[in-house]
Enzyme design. Sequence first.
Site, PDB file in Angstrom:
ATOM      1  N   LYS A 115       7.833  -0.090   6.504  1.00  0.00           N
ATOM      2  CA  LYS A 115       7.247   1.702   5.617  1.00  0.00           C
ATOM      3  C   LYS A 115       8.429   1.580   5.470  1.00  0.00           C
ATOM      4  O   LYS A 115       8.943   1.838   6.141  1.00  0.00           O
ATOM      5  CB  LYS A 115       5.995   1.790   6.728  1.00  0.00           C
ATOM      6  CG  LYS A 115       5.171   3.348   6.604  1.00  0.00           C
ATOM      7  CD  LYS A 115       4.858   3.632   8.112  1.00  0.00           C
ATOM      8  CE  LYS A 115       3.812   4.821   7.425  1.00  0.00           C
ATOM      9  NZ  LYS A 115       3.655   5.582   8.086  1.00  0.00           N
ATOM     10  N   SER A 118       0.075   8.847   2.808  1.00  0.00           N
ATOM     11  CA  SER A 118       0.790   9.984   2.983  1.00  0.00           C
ATOM     12  C   SER A 118       2.113   9.925   2.598  1.00  0.00           C
ATOM     13  O   SER A 118       2.604  11.301   2.185  1.00  0.00           O
ATOM     14  CB  SER A 118       0.324  10.520   4.263  1.00  0.00           C
ATOM     15  OG  SER A 118      -1.846  10.560   3.838  1.00  0.00           O
ATOM     16  N   GLY A 149       0.688  -1.080   0.136  1.00  0.00           N
ATOM     17  CA  GLY A 149      -0.023   0.044   0.232  1.00  0.00           C
ATOM     18  C   GLY A 149       1.320   1.263   0.045  1.00  0.00           C
ATOM     19  O   GLY A 149       2.264   1.555   0.316  1.00  0.00           O
ATOM     20  N   ASP A 199      -5.746  10.223  12.069  1.00  0.00           N
ATOM     21  CA  ASP A 199      -6.108   9.332  10.508  1.00  0.00           C
ATOM     22  C   ASP A 199      -6.913   8.540  10.836  1.00  0.00           C
ATOM     23  O   ASP A 199      -6.347   7.007   9.752  1.00  0.00           O
ATOM     24  CB  ASP A 199      -4.056   9.569  10.320  1.00  0.00           C
ATOM     25  CG  ASP A 199      -4.921   9.593   8.774  1.00  0.00           C
ATOM     26  OD1 ASP A 199      -6.107   9.866   8.063  1.00  0.00           O
ATOM     27  OD2 ASP A 199      -3.581   8.752   8.147  1.00  0.00           O
TER      28      ASP A 199
END
Length: 626
Positions: free
Chosen positions: A334, A315, A312, A444
Amino acid sequence: MSNNKLSGNIPPDMGKLKRLQEMYFHINNLSGNIPHSLGNLSMLLKLSLSDNDLHGSIPSGLGSCQSLLLLNLSINNLSGTIPPEIFSLSSLSIGLYLSRNRFTGPLPMEVGNLKNLGILDMSENMLTGEIPNSIGSCTLMETLGMQGNFFQGTIPSSFSYLRGLQKLDLSRNNLSGKIPNFFVGFSSLYLLNLSYNNFEGLVPTNGVFKNSSATSVVGNSQLCGGIPEMRLPKCNFKESTKTKLTLSMKLIISIVCGLLGVISMLSFLYVCWLRKKRKEITSSSSGNLLLNLSYQSLQKATDEFSPANLLGVGSFGSVYKAIINEGRTTIAVKVLNLQRREASKSFLAECEALRNIRHRNLVKILTVCSGVDYQGNDFKALVYEFMVNGSLEDWLHSSTIEDQVHQEQRDLNLNQRLNIAIDVASALEYLHYHCQKKPIIHCDLKPSNVLLDDEMIGHVGDFGLARFSSEDNNNSSTNQSSSIGVRGTIGYTPPEYGMGNEVSSYGDVYSYGILLLEMFTRKRPTDDMFQGRLNLHYFVQEALPNRVVEIADPILFREREEDIAMNNSHNNSRTRRSKIQECLTLMFGIGVACSVEQPGERMNMKDVVTELHLVKKRLLKTTSRP
């Protein structure tokens, strides 16, 4: 010059005061870097720069101050690795204070040079790796604070030499293994905090462990024994007794069977021993790999960050599936997009939030990586547990799920959605009310940030926009503003954020309410049907209570084959449909109450969790997962 309101940088000309012996600048508003010229102060005995807003790394030149007795750099915004030269200052005896900064990387082996040091405090940083054995050389140490980092591995056996310790705090790390018994003999030890790690096995009952107010072991689910006040489960030694009996039987059989039997048994035991040894080595190397993951190892583990491994894009970075330890361990990586100015802030915010929290419904961070790539560019990454079932977003808005073998239909039934809703609500309740420090505002929350493990348990992730709240939860907002513009994602961001209001726990409640409505209608808040004043909140509100069936996801009313077999009468089927409709009415009511426009009118997460459990208990009549 301490305890004033001094601002600006520390003048580099301070390095010309060659005969200066003590320098106190603590509790001011100083900023900028620590001047390298301070390394010229060879007669300096005490240096205190704590409680300021200093940035950058510790200049290695401070290692030239060979007369230092005290060095206090705590409560700043210093970052980078701690230079080994600091730990080569064998003159340090009063204390070395590095706490509440943003230091990364492992603790240097040179820490063993501090043989005369009384206090070492490196708590509340982002240090990783194992605690080096060399720390056992600091035999005069009385206070050691290492809490709030990412240290892993076991407590080194060399700690047994630190018999003068009075206070030891190793809490809120990722330490594992058994609690060493030598702590029992530490006669001076009056405070031992081992809480929120991964320790296992028996807790001693003598020495400092006699006093439950002096010892804390909470947050270690695999511990047993200890004094009754610790409220730990009793240790079960039945398995070891069975193992001993089994070995005795094998020995008798081997003798009776003669030489051939003995040879066969020994051969078998030898093979088993080899396998066990290989597993131990694999387990150990897996832990070490996680401690020392570099850009090179992550590039290899992700097949050079191949699009095929891309899970994925968010932001501030991309998440990849990575395989390490010769294919035995899968992790999620990440990788921050540092070309975006806010990405570094997001990296620090996520580390800051995740190092202070432990909960079954929060994604667990394994380690961090901060280095450079092959082109010399900065590289930052966060390494998490891999969630095999992906995100809630995929399950709600994708018709298929891809696994290693085949694709399966992604249909969440009513019970699964209710369980996931409870998981997410429990995570938010913990963040808002039960964190050890200040409440944390996620900022978020959305389906793509809810990840599902192999048992379909929900885990809230992506804390890149998270903020610590400086107020209690009776207040609707915090006094802390965000430097990353509007907080959150369009559709899930509460309306007050768009008007410039500060972040609050009620903002998370709004996002949760929208997520809840999306879960049971299967409509995104950004769906094209929502135009003008009409949004997901009003869409559901106007349908309550009589038109719930019209707005709900039709899949929730679809009967599976096993349901049809059980519901062999029309009345049973109608009763089931009525119970689903009643459940959805309650769930939609909670979602609408969470997403009202005025923050003070929204529910709080404690009440949300209570209501959800009542729905489950009253209507589903079970607490087990499907």
